[in-house]
Each structure stands twice: as structure tokens, then as C-alpha cells.
Design an enzyme around this catalytic site. Structure first.
Site, PDB file in Angstrom:
ATOM      1  N   HIS A  69      -4.171   3.222  -3.443  1.00 56.61           N
ATOM      2  CA  HIS A  69      -4.344   2.725  -2.074  1.00 56.61           C
ATOM      3  C   HIS A  69      -3.552   1.445  -1.806  1.00 56.61           C
ATOM      4  CE1 HIS A  69      -6.320   1.173   1.573  1.00 56.61           C
ATOM      5  NE2 HIS A  69      -6.269   0.017   0.932  1.00 56.61           N
ATOM      6  N   GLU A 115     -18.069  -3.694  24.594  1.00 61.28           N
ATOM      7  CA  GLU A 115     -17.255  -4.913  24.709  1.00 61.28           C
ATOM      8  C   GLU A 115     -16.025  -4.880  23.801  1.00 61.28           C
ATOM      9  OE1 GLU A 115     -20.509  -4.941  23.915  1.00 61.28           O
ATOM     10  OE2 GLU A 115     -21.488  -5.731  25.710  1.00 61.28           O
ATOM     11  N   HIS A 165       0.837  -1.203   0.000  1.00 61.70           N
ATOM     12  CA  HIS A 165       0.000   0.000   0.000  1.00 61.70           C
ATOM     13  C   HIS A 165       0.873   1.256   0.000  1.00 61.70           C
ATOM     14  CE1 HIS A 165      -2.370  -3.279   1.689  1.00 61.70           C
ATOM     15  NE2 HIS A 165      -3.454  -2.621   1.334  1.00 61.70           N
ATOM     16  N   HIS A 177     -29.102 -14.866  25.110  1.00 64.19           N
ATOM     17  CA  HIS A 177     -28.011 -14.713  26.070  1.00 64.19           C
ATOM     18  C   HIS A 177     -27.299 -16.031  26.373  1.00 64.19           C
ATOM     19  CE1 HIS A 177     -29.690 -10.803  26.427  1.00 64.19           C
ATOM     20  NE2 HIS A 177     -29.064 -10.477  27.548  1.00 64.19           N
TER      21      HIS A 177
HETATM   22  C1  TPP Z   1     -11.625  -4.411   9.829  1.00 70.26           C
HETATM   23  C2  TPP Z   1     -11.087  -4.234   8.450  1.00 70.26           C
HETATM   24  N1  TPP Z   1     -11.943  -4.209   7.416  1.00 70.26           N
HETATM   25  C3  TPP Z   1     -11.476  -4.109   6.160  1.00 70.26           C
HETATM   26  C4  TPP Z   1     -10.148  -4.021   5.914  1.00 70.26           C
HETATM   27  C5  TPP Z   1      -9.622  -3.957   4.503  1.00 70.26           C
HETATM   28  N2  TPP Z   1      -9.142  -2.588   4.212  1.00 70.26           N
HETATM   29  C6  TPP Z   1      -7.866  -2.269   4.328  1.00 70.26           C
HETATM   30  S1  TPP Z   1      -7.566  -0.667   4.010  1.00 70.26           S
HETATM   31  C7  TPP Z   1      -9.183  -0.379   3.692  1.00 70.26           C
HETATM   32  C8  TPP Z   1      -9.652   0.995   3.297  1.00 70.26           C
HETATM   33  C9  TPP Z   1      -9.202   1.974   4.282  1.00 70.26           C
HETATM   34  O1  TPP Z   1      -9.377   3.247   3.831  1.00 70.26           O
HETATM   35  P1  TPP Z   1      -8.519   4.416   4.452  1.00 70.26           P
HETATM   36  O2  TPP Z   1      -8.424   4.234   5.904  1.00 70.26           O
HETATM   37  O3  TPP Z   1      -9.105   5.668   3.950  1.00 70.26           O
HETATM   38  O4  TPP Z   1      -7.094   4.155   3.881  1.00 70.26           O
HETATM   39  P2  TPP Z   1      -6.356   4.901   2.683  1.00 70.26           P
HETATM   40  O5  TPP Z   1      -7.073   4.504   1.433  1.00 70.26           O
HETATM   41  O6  TPP Z   1      -6.456   6.353   2.945  1.00 70.26           O
HETATM   42  O7  TPP Z   1      -4.977   4.369   2.747  1.00 70.26           O
HETATM   43  C10 TPP Z   1      -9.935  -1.533   3.840  1.00 70.26           C
HETATM   44  C11 TPP Z   1     -11.401  -1.618   3.642  1.00 70.26           C
HETATM   45  C12 TPP Z   1      -9.281  -4.048   7.033  1.00 70.26           C
HETATM   46  N3  TPP Z   1      -7.960  -3.993   6.888  1.00 70.26           N
HETATM   47  N4  TPP Z   1      -9.780  -4.121   8.273  1.00 70.26           N
END
Ligand code: TPP
Length: 671
Positions: A272, A421, A41, A483
């Protein structure tokens, strides 16, 4: 039609060329490492490089040569997909284990530079991130730990900040709402979140799915919040200075351009999570004025970064002098906590508790027994920090001598996590990895699902968090099937690196607590009953019989013809079945199995001896999933096959056929 595309506009000039150039080193390393790995990334590191440069050169207190110095500031990369930013920072500031070679092996087997930062892979990685939002919630725990230890040891010894990088993804995740609300409630003024407000996520512009106003949102939680230009070094520094003065946690929304510098992909989702490609990288080098080959950092830039890394040494040394000035006993106590050593006397205390339970023939719910154990443990182990997600009276998690932690008064050792939680579990991870404290926290076992992603990270990181999960079966009764956990034990046992304890009586409860504290290279989860259970362990002796995970509670009177396996509240059912079988001259043994994971680690010879070769019947008020391994091909299982029902617990066991009669019948059918 022309095939020519317009040249990208020139980059806005940086007010501070030196800082821009230092940031460009981070950008170049991220582009190059991702390109070399053919995966990763690049966008976030290139977008947040300016912010990181200001933070690491002017604000963050750290010393690469003594990375675990207890009073360092904590830096958490919650948007962990931007891992190359952290690796670049660690390399350039001089962490010895983050070599250039490691960067060249980004995302390769055995390297320290995993796809997402993994705690333990390299020094300077405070916590494992990747599942979005977890790092932010860990940071709340870190900031809590800092305040608790400052209240105990004084601000001359504990006085550091927690800085977080987080992205749109972290802020969209539910856990960020819980965690930020808790941080605001507690007034964690030394928590500073730098939010990468780049308006891009994977699907494209965030406006596709995200139209909250994070500033208003965080202000409503009680935070200080402002927006700045994240490429303006002065603006970043000014905002950080304001945040440092704030008595509230701070959110600094930094407007950035994802993949800043890339000629066509900057500002787009294309940057990204994929290598930029050779042409785009060449274009970025040109726009940034970075003329060096891949992985080459010019000496002057390297020297500036090293100087930034060297800033902390004097501060760290001054802190060491402060530590020396503490009275010996306080200093020893501080250092013991840092080493994670338990105080002496624990085994004796547990043995005494067991003895007391036996003397009183304690017929207690295991949650109640756990409460009694905590009354003793919290006096003996001052690093224990309890809490519950608003189920304190049900979880029996608050010891008699524990005082609430409150905004402005962190001298207590009991956290009211509220109905949060997930944030509780993640904050406990932060408290545990901070060092100096041992967190435990409670909710109903069925709501372990609400905390599961953070429990997984406890297991993954090997943090010694203790989860106190009560109301562990249909035995909880009238609250009904919503529960009543049925699949939760199986789901939790499926998680690598988590010890799941289900004690059968008060004595086993004390033993399991002792084991949870002893095995702090991994989290523990205590599954405890709501209903009272008879005392089964009446024999004298100080041996912790739960330590090998399973043991013969009652041997067969004569050659064993059946082995009855059980955990928790069903061990007494197995004992009753054993008596029924004895009346028919069938000699059966009962094996209590409070912790499968420990039993798996026991020597094969011990396991064979305990399980024996006679036919086996297991009984557990939960689904069968996982039991085959102990039952063998012929064994029988008595338990749940679906969800529970709303009725008194005593009515539910016969209703679902979890009775001594059925266990005895199943054993007979196998003979
Ligand atoms: C809980 C979770 N859901 C989904 C992902 C997959 N994922 C990784 S980065 C991302 C998008 C994040 O967007 P942003 O925080 O704006 O990152 P940027 O594009 O600015 O680097 C997703 C959906 C993850 N790593 N963790």
C-alpha cells in the site's frame, strides 16, 4: 526445512496486450518513482493502471495542450495517495509541465509531483486530494456545477462528465455517505465513480473493519452500481459505456489486485504505502514482461499514450467553434465567468446597500443584513450559487429571486444540501474549482467543525468559497451550549489562508460580503449574529472601512488613554464602555476588527496607528486564544472561559460578564 518459496502464479493473460503494456508503463513509473523517492504508494497505481488506461485512451475528453478547456471531462483522484498514477498519466499523455524529470523528483521539495496531488502544482490536477473521501465529494460539486452551467449556457457549450477514482478508504469515510446521498438525490447521471475494490487498506484486509456492501449501499442512494474485474479492459470499457448511458450516478466497483504484478506483495497491505524494494521490483518487471530500465518508456508505448493524449484536440476545437456560434453577449458572459472576473457595478451596489442601511438606521441581526445583501448580490452576480445545510431560514442564505435546484431542473441557483455540512463544504470546493460559479453555503458557526476538513482544503487550494456561518456566539441564546460557539473563531483564525469575517452591524456585513467576493484567491467565512445589533456605522461615505481588517470606529475624545478592541456583536459593548469611560474623563477609542487576516496584511504603520500605544482591552464573546497578538503583554480580555449556557441571549452576556461595565473596569485597571 526448505527455504525456497513457491514461485508466484503467472499473471492472467490480458485480452488486450497493447492496453496491458500501456498500463504496465504506468505501473513501472509508479514503482520506480516511489523507489527513487524511498517513499510513496505503489500499490494503488499498479492496481488501477488497467482501469486508468481504458478511461484515458477511450473515454476521457481532455487535451493536454489546453488543459483548462472548460468543457473537458473532469478526472478526480480521490484516493490521492495513488498520486503517481495521475502523474504517470499526465506525463504519458503529454501534459508539457509533467516531464520525466518531475517524475524522477517525486515527493521532492519544489517538484510538481507532491506526495498527494496538489491543485496548482501541475495542469491536469483538478483538485487537491489526500484526505480520503474529499475528492469524491468535490466531484459531486463538479457534477453539480456542470449541470448548473449546462442549464444556463446550453448543452452545446457545457456537456462533460466527472470521473472519480476512489478506494476503500474513500468509501469508508463519512463524507462519502453524505456526498453520495446528495448525488443520488440530485440524479447526477454524469458522475461516474470507479471504485478500487481491492479489499486492502493499511491495516490489512478490509474485512478487519469494513463489511458493508457498497453496491447495495449506493443503489439505496439512487445510484447505478455494478461490479466488474478491474483488470479486464473490455469489462471496464463495457461498464463505462453503461455508466455513460445512465441517468443516475454510477458506481463501478472494480475488483483489482493491489500492486498487480508484484511477485510477493501483490494483494497485500505491504504494497500500500512503501517502496516495493529492488528485488520485488525486479520480480514485477519479469512477471509483467517489462524489461526496460527505470524511467525508460519504449517509443512504441510512448507513442500509443501520446495518441491517447491527442484524441481530445479535435473535440476541443469543435467545442471552440460551438462557443463562437453563441451570441456575443452570451459568449462574453461565459468567458467572463471562466476568467473569474466579477461583473461591474458591485462597488456601487454595496455602497448603495450601506447607504440604505444607514438611512433606515438598520438594527438588524447580521445574518438578516446578509440576507438583504444577498437579495442584491444574487441579481448582480449571476454566478452566485447559494445553499444551506438545512438551515435556510436561520442562515438567511436564500435570496428572494433564487429558485431551488432540483433533480432534473438545474435552472435554479439555490442548493438544498440537506443536513450534510461536510459534503456541502466539499461540494462547494468542487463547484469553485470547476470554474464559472461562486458557491456560498450556510450552517451554524458551531457546526463549522462538521465541515472543517473541507474548509481546510478550501484554504489550502485557495478556492473562493464563501461560508455563511450564523449564530456566532452565546448571543444565540436558548439553544444552549451545544449550539453556542466559543472556540470556533480561534480555531478558524488559526487556519492559514482563510478570511474570517465577523461584522459588527449591517454596514460592515455588506462590506464584508464585498470583500469576500473580491478576495477569491481564498475562502471567506462570515460569522454572523442571530440577535439584532445596533447600527454603528452612521457616517456617510463610500469607502469600505472593513477592507483593512480593522479600523478606528470611534476615536478617543482627546489624547487616547485606552483602546477597546472588539468584533461583531461586542463592538456595541465596547462603544457603551467607551461612553462610561468618557463620563470618568477617560478618553478611549473603539477599534472594530471584522477581519484579523486583512489587518495582518495591512501596512505596519497603519496597524500601529489603529492599535495605538495606550493600554488595550479586547472584548469578544469567545475564548481568548489568539487575542494576545493584538493585546500586547499588558492587555486585558473580556470573553468566554468555558462553554455557554441555555438561556436567553440577553441573560447570558451579563451572566458571563461580557458587559460594558466589565470592559470599562478592565480599562480603568490598566491605567
Ligand atoms: C481522512 C484520511 N484518513 C486517513 C488517511 C490515511 N490513509 C491513507 S491511505 C489509507 C488507507 C486507504 O485504503 P484504500 O483506499 O483501500 O487504499 P489502497 O490500500 O487500496 O491503496 C489511509 C487510512 C487519509 N489519507 N485520509
Amino acid at each position: 526445512m526448505s527455504t525456497q518459496t513457491a514461485a508466484p502464479p503467472p499473471l492472467p493473460p490480458a485480452r488486450d496486450q497493447k492496453l496491458r503494456h500501456m498500463a504496465d508503463a504506468l505501473r513501472a513509473l509508479a514503482m520506480d518513482a516511489v523507489e527513487q523517492a524511498k517513499s510513496g504508494h505503489p500499490g494503488m497505481p499498479m492496481g488501477m493502471a488497467d482501469i486508468a488506461t481504458v478511461l484515458f485512451t477511450e473515454f476521457l475528453r481532455f487535451d493536454p495542450l489546453v488543459p483548462d478547456w472548460p468543457d473537458r471531462d473532469r478526472f478526480m483522484l480521490s484516493n490521492g495517495h495513488g498520486s503517481m498514477l495521475l502523474y504517470g498519466l499526465l506525463h504519458l499523455t503529454g501534459y508539457p509541465d509533467m516531464t520525466l524529470d518531475e517524475l524522477k523528483h517525486f515527493r521532492q521539495l519544489g517538484s510538481r509531483t507532491a506526495g498527494h496531488p496538489e491543485r496548482g502544482h501541475a495542469s491536469g490536477i483538478e483538485t487537491t486530494t489526500g484526505p480520503l473521501g474529499q475528492g469524491l465529494a468535490n466531484a459531486v460539486g463538479m457534477a453539480i456545477a456542470e449541470r448548473l452551467l449546462a442549464a444556463e449556457f446550453g448543452e452545446k457549450i457545457v456537456d462533460h462528465r466527472t470521473y472519480v477514482f476512489a478506494g476503500d478508504g474513500c468509501l469508508m469515510e463519512g463524507i462519502s455517505h453524505e456526498a453520495a446521498s446528495l448525488a443520488g438525490h440530485l440524479g447526477l447521471g454524469k458522475l461516474i465513480v470507479l471504485y478500487d475494490d481491492n479489499a486492502i487498506s493499511i491495516d490489512g484486509p478490509t474485512e478487519l473493519a469494513f463489511s458493508d456492501d457498497p453496491l447495495l449501499r449506493f443503489r439505496a442512494y439512487g445510484w447505478a452500481a455494478e461490479r466488474i474485474d478491474g483488470h479486464d479492459h473490455q469489462a471496464v470499457a463495457d461498464a463505462l459505456r453503461r455508466a455513460q448511458q445512465s441517468d443516475r450516478p454510477s458506481l463501478i466497483a472494480c475488483r483489482t489486485t493491489i500492486a498487480f504484478g508484484a511477485p510477493t506483495k501483490a494483494g497485500t497491505a505491504a504494497a500500500h504505502g512503501a517502496p516495493l524494494g529492488a528485488i520485488e521490483i525486479a520480480g514485477a518487471r519479469e512477471r509483467l514482461g517489462w524489461s526496460y530500465p527505470p524511467f525508460v518508456i519504449p517509443e512504441d508505448v510512448r507513442a500509443e499514450w501520446r495518441a491517447a493524449g491527442g484524441r481530445g484536440e479535435a473535440v476541443r476545437r469543435a467545442w471552440e467553434t460551438q462557443l463562437q456560434s453563441l451570441p456575443t453577449e452570451r459568449r462574453d458572459e461565459f468567458l467572463r465567468r471562466q476568467r473569474g472576473e466579477l461583473p461591474s457595478g458591485l462597488n456601487t451596489a454595496i455602497a448603495k446597500l450601506c447607504n440604505d442601511f444607514q438611512q433606515g438606521n438598520a438594527k438588524l441581526a447580521t445574518r438578516q443584513a446578509s440576507g438583504t445583501v444577498l437579495d442584491t448580490l444574487t441579481k448582480l452576480v449571476p454566478e452566485l450559487v447559494g445553499g444551506s445545510a438545512d438551515l435556510t431560514p436561520s442562515n438567511n442564505t436564500k435570496a428572494k429571486d433564487q429558485k431551488d435546484v432540483r433533480r432534473g431542473d438545474f435552472s435554479g441557483r439555490y442548493l438544498r444540501y440537506g443536513v450534510r455540512e461536510h459534503a456541502m463544504a466539499a461540494a462547494m470546493n468542487g463547484i469553485a474549482v470547476h470554474r464559472g460559479l461562486i458557491p456560498y453555503g450556510g450552517t451554524f458557526l458551531t457546526f463549522s467543525d462538521y465541515a472543517r476538513p473541507a474548509i481546510r482544503l478550501s484554504a489550502f487550494m485557495g478556492t473562493g468559497v464563501v461560508y455563511v456561518m450564523t449564530h456566532d456566539s452565546i448571543g444565540l441564546g436558548e439553544d444552549g451550549p451545544t449550539h453556542q460557539p466559543v472556540e470556533h473563531l480561534a480555531a478558524l483564525r488559526a487556519m492559514p489562508g482563510l478570511y474570517v469575517y465577523r461584522p459588527a452591524d449591517a454596514v460592515e456585513t455588506a462590506e464584508c460580503w464585498a470583500l469576500a467576493l473580491r478576495h477569491r484567491d481564498a475562502p471567506s467565512l462570515l460569522a454572523l449574529s442571530r440577535q439584532a445589533l445596533p447600527l454603528l456605522r452612521s457616517e456617510a461615505g463610500s469607502e469600505n472601512r472593513s477592507a483593512r481588517g480593522a479600523y478606528v470606529l470611534a476615536e478617543a475624545a482627546g489624547p487616547r488613554r485606552a483602546t477597546l478592541l472588539a468584533t461583531g456583536s461586542e463592538v456595541s459593548i465596547a462603544m457603551a464602555a467607551r461612553e462610561m469611560l468618557a463620563r470618568d474623563s477617560i478618553a478611549a477609542a473603539v477599534v472594530s476588527m471584522p477581519c484579523w487576516e486583512l489587518f495582518e496584511q495591512a501596512p505596519q504603520e497603519y496597524r500601529d496607528r489603529v492599535l495605538g500605544s495606550a493600554p488595550r482591552v479586547a472584548v469578544e464573546a469567545a475564548v481568548q486564544f489568539g487575542w494576545k497578538r493584538w493585546l500586547g503583554p499588558q492587555g486585558a480580555f473580556i470573553g468566554m472561559t468555558g462553554f455557554g449556557a441555555s438561556a436567553p441571549g440577553e441573560a447570558l452576556f451579563p451572566h458571563f460578564g461580557i458587559t460594558p461595565e466589565r470592559v470599562a473596569e478592565a480599562a480603568r485597571s490598566l491605567l
